[in-house]
Write a protein that holds these residues in place. Structure first.
Motif, PDB file in Angstrom:
ATOM      1  N   SER A  38      91.377  93.043-133.631  1.00 21.43           N
ATOM      2  CA  SER A  38      91.872  94.121-134.049  1.00 21.43           C
ATOM      3  C   SER A  38      91.834  95.019-132.954  1.00 21.43           C
ATOM      4  O   SER A  38      92.426  95.591-132.329  1.00 21.43           O
ATOM      5  CB  SER A  38      91.924  94.616-134.946  1.00 21.43           C
ATOM      6  N   GLY A  40      89.440  93.111-129.970  1.00 19.65           N
ATOM      7  CA  GLY A  40      88.397  91.906-128.867  1.00 19.65           C
ATOM      8  C   GLY A  40      87.117  93.743-128.547  1.00 19.65           C
ATOM      9  O   GLY A  40      86.736  92.726-127.353  1.00 19.65           O
ATOM     10  N   CYS A  44      85.822  96.759-134.160  1.00 18.44           N
ATOM     11  CA  CYS A  44      86.476  96.880-136.040  1.00 18.44           C
ATOM     12  C   CYS A  44      85.841  95.952-137.165  1.00 18.44           C
ATOM     13  O   CYS A  44      86.413  96.096-139.001  1.00 18.44           O
ATOM     14  CB  CYS A  44      87.377  96.702-135.692  1.00 18.44           C
ATOM     15  N   GLY A  45      85.042  94.723-136.412  1.00 18.77           N
ATOM     16  CA  GLY A  45      84.934  94.059-137.367  1.00 18.77           C
ATOM     17  C   GLY A  45      86.030  93.106-138.016  1.00 18.77           C
ATOM     18  O   GLY A  45      85.474  91.777-139.293  1.00 18.77           O
TER      19      GLY A  45
HETATM   20  S1  FES Z   1      87.784  92.150-132.513  1.00 19.38           S
HETATM   21 FE1  FES Z   1      87.143  94.165-133.404  1.00 19.38          FE
HETATM   22  S2  FES Z   1      85.308  93.705-133.656  1.00 19.38           S
HETATM   23 FE2  FES Z   1      86.055  91.911-132.764  1.00 19.38          FE
END
Ligand code: FES
Ligand code: FES
Lengths: 158, 775
Positions: A38, A40, A44-45
């Motif tokens: 989400s 990269g 965001c996790g």
């Molecule tokens: S895609 Fe957002 S933390 Fe890895």
């Protein structure tokens, strides 16, 4: 380069560039699209996986770092069609809306419960601070983790 | 692709209206098995990506693609010259090029499209494209844009930089202010809000051997997309198929074209190979649409006893360079500008304005969020002036069924604002507020604020708001629902299963869902406007009832029962209550002809009947709605006087959205709306300087995280809506409107400062506390 590791319980060898991002390896090369990308950039996790049981962001890991490790993705949690208690709780408590953050949130919650099997609600909130969700307002995710922690503890007691 | 979604859950009883049945889609999502548009890959896949102008305004003198074309691994580089169709897209006004031709009008304009073997090659090739842009002066402020001599965003637009303007007068308009005892004024500014869905804009497309282009996209509008794509790139409608899986969040940001046209164009140049396009986060922030920023001038007049008498408002919406849905957003805001109050005299003016800023578009609650932030602060300012309780003031002026809003729309449906306010009034967060406030620690101040809400659903008076539901008893004995309305995360697909399952007395295991697909499901409008379950649900009830009668009739024939009177549907079978005889649905499914075991029903939503004195154009843009939800929110906040940080400690909402078909899904919508509203109120500061985005990622644009979010209580006020499926009204948007005014009012209650500009960041609060920004 050839990289050997265990993926969701099975030994596997892949042949790819050492600097291939783990998220791409999983999603594109191995067809495991559970982990989502989400941002990269570690913000965001949603790409969270477990590496030797510890929560890691697969968008920030390179394939070479997997050598000899034990990797678990969200696809590896349910066994024989039975959901992991945490997954079950996400379903029952309504913690899933669009579901795009869900695999990451589940993996991060597992990591949290490993470190703190009986967290207070505020601790769950803090523990999931790195997992963005744009749909749920988090409350039902907290409910789910809280419920799952109780069930998992009960199961672990002899 | 386009497969049927089945549900693997332990069997429980038949589905019921009003039960908190866990969502049908949750299992596949929690195991990682659900296939979103982002999850489409194949070994022969091509990556497509966009070269963007990166300048807010300029004439395109040249697009140099030679180097990129020659780079190894590059399959094609396309520009506007490669487009055979109109090269224009847009929902109402088609003013947005697919690939810019003469000018770029904002930093996110797409100029060239590259197809490459892999992502690395794609990124390198995009870097190799050179643009020769002759910079033009830009226009970045709504009021500046309306002045004579301002740079024009579209030279051929008859209204200059005005996309749409509207003026509504009711009663005596401005002269009514002469009869007011108190008049309050305020100037409010609301920022862009970025949708920040976790799944950024993404899709996958392939041209089949017969020439048809199949697009799988994260979209709210597959049927509308199909028409737009076909026209823009010069294909027949039949040559385009759009499939819409569950989206990974949309909130209005996928109400219209994002990747679809570009993907289809790419698919025409990939030699039949599938093409994937997935915007990165920064690209999504720069090129995607946002909630329109607004500047709102309000004047509210009342009698000495608190009875509202007159409202004047001037509303400016910054739509960026393209309409997208700007005119429609502005019109819905206009309709809600005076809230759910009795205001006999009003003069409302609104402008939706072209600028060289990012594109304004649909975002959950569609303009109503902005005007509610202003109007509900005006109500508290008036209450303070009159030394009245803010809740009392609202109760005194709250509209009830049969009355008219200040734009002249009669409330014909269920109207529960008073009930919502009363629920909040009785709640301990309200009744015990003085003690709670007094218990604040050192350097902390506490306050409690409320907001009253209304939110209309559907498309308004002119654009038909309809759905066509199809349902089938399969030869395997399952119930299959074909739904053309996207489930973008709100759970309407699951609600459909619950509606049909309850009518046919089946459990979730028997339900199968066919997700939106222009080839397989029927046109049913967009996933937007709080309309999904209301409109499609009504159509589905019709279809399920037809199917039920057919199943019972067939069973009666087979069981040689004299009529269907003794027959009843049970999970997986039909039972004759008189004889005990049974017949499984799988048998019925095999014995019934396809035409017999398939039912279709159409529903068209009711519209406001008032003859409003407004232009046809405004009606076309939606003015006048018939089905309206209501709410009352309360925020309890604690302000840190040293840091300026505002912590929302508790949050309460009471919502009249008619009957809650599934209380869990109802709560999900309220929670999510509140959380996005809190982000809008406190954190989400989308910064743009001279057209350039300065908050391009999730590290600089802060959305609420779990620790930022309070415990939320969401009380349903279940007034029956006579036109709704089982009495339901829309719940998808309304909650988003409450937090900004409720928190602002709580902040005023806590420390006597009034925030006229969102978000209420610690810096701004601190400034206001120091008296520099107070007015
Ligand atoms: S895609 Fe957002 S933390 Fe890895
Ligand atoms: S459920 Fe949609 S982002 Fe969390």
């Amino acid at each position: 380069m050839k990289i050997d590791f265990r993926l969701n319980g099975a030994a596997i060898q892949v042949d790819c560039a050492a600097d291939r991002r783990v998220i791409d390896l999983l999603r594109e090369d191995l067809g495991l699209t559970g982990a989502k990308e989400s941002c990269g950039a570690g913000e965001c996790g949603s790409c969270a996986i477990l590496v030797d049981g510890e929560g890691k962001l697969s968008c920030l890991m390179l394939a070479a770092q997997l050598e000899g490790r034990e990797i678990t993705t969200v696809e590896g949690l349910a066994s024989e069609g039975r959901l992991h208690p945490l997954q079950e709780a996400f379903v029952e408590k309504g913690a899933v809306q669009c579901g795009f953050c869900t695999p990451g949130a589940v993996m991060a919650s597992l990591d949290l419960l490993r470190r703190n099997p009986n967290p207070a609600r505020a601790e769950i909130r803090e523990g999931l601070a790195g997992n963005l969700c744009r749909c749920t307002g988090y409350q039902k995710i907290i409910d789910a983790v809280e419920a799952a922690s109780k069930i998992m503890q009960r199961r672990e007691r002899p | 692709m386009g497969e049927v979604r089945r549900h693997k859950r332990h069997s429980e009883g038949a589905l019921h209206i009003g039960a908190s049945t866990p969502r049908a889609d949750a299992y596949a999502k929690v195991t990682g098995a659900e296939k979103f548009a982002a999850d489409y890959y194949s070994s022969d896949m091509v990556w497509a990506g966009v070269k963007r102008g990166a300048a807010p305004h300029g004439v395109i003198k040249g697009i140099f693609t030679d180097e990129a074309c020659k780079a190894p691994g590059v399959i094609a580089v396309l520009t506007h010259r490669d487009i055979r169709g109109s090269n224009r897209q847009g929902v109402v006004r088609k003013d947005q090029p697919v690939l810019a031709d003469k000018k770029v009008r904002h930093c996110g304009d797409a100029v060239a499209l590259v197809l490459a073997e892999d992502r690395e090659t794609l990124l390198r090739a995009l870097d190799l494209i050179r643009l020769d842009l002759e910079a033009l002066p830009g226009v970045f402020d709504v009021e500046e844009a309306l002045k004579d001599g301002a740079p024009l965003v579209h030279e051929d637009n008859a209204g200059g930089n005005t996309l749409l303007e509207a003026h509504i007068q009711t009663g005596d308009g401005l002269t009514a202010f002469e009869r007011c005892d108190e008049v309050i004024e305020g100037r409010f500014e609301t920022p862009w809000q970025e949708h920040a869905y976790l799944e950024t804009e993404v899709g996958w497309a392939q041209q089949q051997n017969d020439g048809k282009v199949v697009i799988v996209a994260s979209t709210q509008t597959p049927f509308r997309d199909r028409a737009e794509v076909a026209e823009a790139i010069g294909l027949d409608l039949e040559q385009v198929r759009v499939i819409a899986p569950y989206t990974g969040g949309a909130f209005g940001g996928k109400d219209g074209i994002t990747v679809q046209t570009l993907l289809a164009l790419a698919a025409l140049h990939s030699n039949g190979r599938p093409v994937k396009m997935w915007w990165e986060r920064e690209e999504s922030f720069i090129a995607g649409t946002k909630r329109h920023p607004t500047r709102l001038y309000y004047r509210l007049g009342a009698k000495g006893d608190g009875v509202l008498h007159a409202l004047a408002a001037r509303l400016y919406f910054d739509t960026g360079p393209y309409d997208h849905l700007g005119g429609v957003v502005m019109t819905l805001a206009l309709e809600h500008a005076g809230g759910a109050y009795r205001i006999p005299h009003a003069l409302l003016d609104a402008w939706c304005v072209y600028t060289n800023n990012p594109i304004g578009g649909a975002f959950r609650a569609f303009g109503v969020t902005q005007v509610t932030a202003a109007m509900e602060q005006m109500m508290d300012m008036l209450a303070a002036r009159l030394d009245m309780d803010p809740l009392e003031l609202r109760l005194k002026n709250a509209l009830t069924r049969g009355e008219k809003t200040c734009v002249g729309v009669t409330l014909t449906g269920s109207t529960g604002l008073v009930e919502c306010l009363e629920r909040v009034e009785r709640h301990p967060l309200r009744t015990e507020r003085y003690a709670w406030k007094a218990a604040a620690g050192p350097f902390k101040r506490r306050g409690v604020g409320i907001a009253a809400l209304m939110h209309a659903a559907g498309y308004g008076t002119v654009v038909p708001d309809y759905a066509n539901a199809k349902i089938e008893l399969t030869p395997e004995g399952k119930i299959r629902i074909y739904c053309g309305v996207v489930d973008m995360g709100q759970g309407n697909a699951s609600a459909n299963a619950q509606i049909a399952g309850s009518i046919l007395n089946q459990n979730m295991d028997s339900m199968e869902l066919v997700l939106p697909d222009t080839d397989r499901t029927l046109p049913s409008g967009s996933a937007s406007a709080s309309r999904c379950t209301y409109t499609f649900g009504n159509a589905l009830i019709g279809a399920a009832e037809i199917l039920k009668n057919r199943i019972l009739q067939k069973a009666a024939d087979l069981l040689m029962a004299p009529s269907t009177d003794d027959l009843t549907l049970a999970p997986g079978k039909v039972v004759n209550r008189a004889t005990g005889a049974q017949i499984p649905l799988s048998r019925l499914g095999r014995l019934m002809a396809e035409s017999e075991r398939t039912a279709i029903s159409h529903f068209r939503a009711p519209v406001a009947k008032d003859r409003l004195d407004v232009t046809d154009e405004l009606r076309l843009h939606g003015l006048g709605h018939a089905v309206i939800s209501y709410g009352a929110h309360l925020a309890a906040v604690e302000v840190d006087e040293i840091t300026g940080a505002v912590e929302v400690v508790s949050y309460l909402s009471a919502t009249d959205c008619g009957r809650a078909l599934n209380p869990q899904i109802y709560e999900q919508q309220i929670h999510g709306g509140i959380c996005q509203g809190l982000g809008f109120a406190l954190f989400e500061d989308f910064r743009v300087e001279q057209g350039t985005v300065k908050s391009p990622d999730l590290a600089t644009y802060i959305i609420p995280t779990a620790p930022d979010t309070p415990n939320m209580e969401s009380l349903p006020v279940e007034l029956h809506e006579p036109t709704g499926p089982f009495g339901l009204k829309g719940v998808g948007e309304i909650a988003t409107n409450g937090p900004a005014p409720a928190v602002a009012n709580a902040l005023a209650d806590a420390c006597g400062i009034r925030m006229f500009r969102l978000p209420m960041t610690p810096e701004r609060v601190l400034l206001a506390l120091r008296g520099r920004e107070t007015r």
